[in-house]
Every structure is written in structure tokens, then in C-alpha cells.
Enzyme design. Structure first.
Site, PDB file in Angstrom:
ATOM      1  N   ARG A  30      41.091  50.564  32.823  1.00 48.50           N
ATOM      2  CA  ARG A  30      40.332  50.485  34.075  1.00 48.50           C
ATOM      3  C   ARG A  30      41.102  49.646  35.084  1.00 48.50           C
ATOM      4  NH1 ARG A  30      39.016  45.353  34.371  1.00 48.50           N
ATOM      5  NH2 ARG A  30      38.416  44.206  32.495  1.00 48.50           N
ATOM      6  N   GLY A  31      40.616  49.663  36.317  1.00 49.63           N
ATOM      7  CA  GLY A  31      41.171  48.781  37.318  1.00 49.63           C
ATOM      8  C   GLY A  31      40.685  47.358  37.108  1.00 49.63           C
ATOM      9  N   VAL A  76      40.852  40.537  34.010  1.00 47.76           N
ATOM     10  CA  VAL A  76      40.133  40.268  32.770  1.00 47.76           C
ATOM     11  C   VAL A  76      38.661  39.961  33.051  1.00 47.76           C
ATOM     12  CG1 VAL A  76      40.687  37.786  32.779  1.00 47.76           C
ATOM     13  CG2 VAL A  76      40.205  38.958  30.608  1.00 47.76           C
ATOM     14  N   THR A  77      37.801  40.410  32.142  1.00 49.19           N
ATOM     15  CA  THR A  77      36.385  40.051  32.194  1.00 49.19           C
ATOM     16  C   THR A  77      35.866  39.910  30.775  1.00 49.19           C
ATOM     17  OG1 THR A  77      34.275  40.500  33.302  1.00 49.19           O
ATOM     18  CG2 THR A  77      35.360  42.372  32.224  1.00 49.19           C
ATOM     19  N   HIS A 102      32.521  40.713  28.095  1.00 54.36           N
ATOM     20  CA  HIS A 102      31.283  41.419  27.776  1.00 54.36           C
ATOM     21  C   HIS A 102      30.655  40.770  26.550  1.00 54.36           C
ATOM     22  CE1 HIS A 102      32.358  44.530  30.598  1.00 54.36           C
ATOM     23  NE2 HIS A 102      33.427  44.875  29.914  1.00 54.36           N
ATOM     24  N   SER A 127      30.078  42.578  37.746  1.00 54.51           N
ATOM     25  CA  SER A 127      31.480  42.966  37.898  1.00 54.51           C
ATOM     26  C   SER A 127      31.604  44.482  37.882  1.00 54.51           C
ATOM     27  CB  SER A 127      32.317  42.368  36.758  1.00 54.51           C
ATOM     28  OG  SER A 127      32.196  40.963  36.713  1.00 54.51           O
ATOM     29  N   LEU A 128      32.640  44.978  38.557  1.00 49.88           N
ATOM     30  CA  LEU A 128      32.920  46.413  38.599  1.00 49.88           C
ATOM     31  C   LEU A 128      34.356  46.667  38.178  1.00 49.88           C
ATOM     32  CD1 LEU A 128      30.385  46.218  40.505  1.00 49.88           C
ATOM     33  CD2 LEU A 128      31.374  48.111  41.781  1.00 49.88           C
ATOM     34  N   GLY A 147      32.847  51.306  34.618  1.00 46.29           N
ATOM     35  CA  GLY A 147      31.698  51.138  35.503  1.00 46.29           C
ATOM     36  C   GLY A 147      31.386  49.713  35.876  1.00 46.29           C
ATOM     37  N   CYS A 206      37.953  38.034  36.516  1.00 43.77           N
ATOM     38  CA  CYS A 206      38.463  38.987  37.504  1.00 43.77           C
ATOM     39  C   CYS A 206      39.673  38.437  38.252  1.00 43.77           C
ATOM     40  CB  CYS A 206      37.359  39.401  38.475  1.00 43.77           C
ATOM     41  SG  CYS A 206      35.899  40.077  37.646  1.00 43.77           S
TER      42      CYS A 206
END
Length: 219
Positions: A71-72, A75-76, A78, A138-139, A151, A169
Site C-alpha cells: 500500500r501507499g 508505517v502504522t 493495527h 489512518s488511510l 483502505g 505514518c
């Protein structure tokens, strides 16, 4: 206004890699007649590093696994209590560009939060949704052959500590927040129901239909 439907799957707690592989398979095998789907789910603890991700933004992951994804974004994190929405859409058929898609997702989240009397905003230079300077959603998207996958992630009622192990991010010291800290205890399934309605409305579908079954067919 669109005249076709979108299917929605509520999947519960799913390992990240399984969901990612299923998204890829769904996207790679769909054709011009395939219906669009929205998947709503949660993940066990995991850090995901986007295509533009830099190693220096991953500070000390500890025992939490890190997955490099397509994805674009940067780092995030979950984890349980975070509502994840994967948008498997034919954006070419929808007739919207990537920036417009991002804007509509952000508007869905802002409208959702407004329903809880939480004032949220989007930032043109930093995709996502923010409350008082702290990030609550976040996206990260990928478009392949005119079809989207990956998503959004909305912090509902979760442990925010792992966000301190990264520069979320790509922004050092970016504060994170969640719906529980703003309004008190909240049922994530209720939030999911509201989110699906807002997404369907913003994306212009005629109606939604709940799809039975999990992602096994796409793994």
C-alpha cells in the site's frame, strides 16, 4: 449517482497476512463484472510498513511482527479494538480518481465521528482524520488496474501504546487518539455498522448487501 450495489463482509478478527493475501487475490482475479466489496475487520497486533516506508520510522517494534506491504504510505499499527475497512472497489467504474476516493473516505469518517459529537478534520498534506491535532484514523490505498484495495483504520477502543514504538505514518511524535478516550466506552460493532452506512453513502452506491462467509475463497 451509482445504480449498483456494494457487498459488505464483517469478518471479525483476522490475521493481517491472511487478509492481505485475500485482498490481492480478489483484486487480481476480478473482472469488469465483479461486484465491489467492503471488508470490515480487526487484526491481531501488527506493524505494517507501506511502500514509501523508511526503516528509521520503526523505532522499537519489540515482540510485534512487522509486515512490508504494497500500500501507499509509511508505517502504522493495527491491533484489536481498531476498526479496519478494506475497500475493494472498481474506481474506474465509479468514475472517481484516487484523490477523490481519499476525500470521500475521509468525509465518511468525519461524518461518522460527528454522529458521536466529535469534531474531526482532514489535512490536505497528511491523509487521515484528526481530532484536536491527534490522529484518530489512518488511510493507505493501492490502485491496480483501476481497482483499489487496502483502505482505512479507525482507532475505536484499543491499546495505543504500540504507536509509541513508531513514527506513525512517518511523523515523529504524532499524537494518536481513539473514540473511547473522547466519548467513553463504545461498542466497535456499532461503529462498524455506522461506518458502512457512511461509506456506502459517500461512494454513491444504490444500496449495500451483507455478504455471508469469510475470505477463505480468496486466500
Amino acid at each position: 449517482m451509482m445504480t449498483h450495489d456494494v457487498g459488505v463482509r464483517e469478518l471479525g478478527l483476522i490475521e493481517y497476512r491472511a487478509a492481505w493475501q485475500a485482498m490481492q487475490h480478489f483484486t487480481n482475479t476480478r473482472d469488469a463484472d465483479s461486484g465491489d466489496e467492503i471488508w470490515l475487520l480487526q487484526h491481531p497486533p501488527v506493524f505494517t510498513q507501506g511502500q514509501a516506508g523508511k526503516a528509521e520510522h520503526l523505532l522499537f517494534p519489540g515482540e510485534i511482527p512487522v509486515v512490508q506491504v504494497d500500500r501507499g504510505g509509511q508505517v502504522t499499527y493495527h491491533g484489536p479494538g481498531q476498526l479496519v475497512g478494506y475497500l475493494l472497489l472498481d474506481v474506474r467504474r465509479l468514475g472517481i480518481g484516487v484523490r477523490e476516493l481519499v476525500s470521500r473516505i475521509e468525509r465518511s469518517l468525519i461524518d461518522l465521528l460527528a454522529g458521536y459529537d466529535v469534531e474531526a478534520v482532514a489535512k490536505p498534506d497528511a491523509p487521515g482524520v484528526y481530532v484536536g491535532g491527534a490522529k484518530i484514523a489512518s488511510l493507505g490505498l493501492r490502485i491496480r488496474n483501476g481497482r483499489s484495495f487496502h483502505g482505512l483504520a479507525l482507532n475505536v477502543d484499543m491499546d495505543l501504546e504500540p504507536f509509541r514504538r513508531i513514527n506513525p505514518c512517518g511523523y515523529a511524535g504524532l499524537p494518536m487518539t481513539q473514540l473511547r478516550d473522547l466519548i467513553g466506552p463504545i461498542d466497535i460493532s456499532e461503529v462498524a455498522d455506522r461506518l458502512r452506512d457512511h461509506l456506502v453513502r459517500q461512494l454513491g452506491y444504490a444500496q449495500q448487501k451483507t455478504l455471508a462467509g469469510g475470505i477463505e475463497a480468496y486466500e
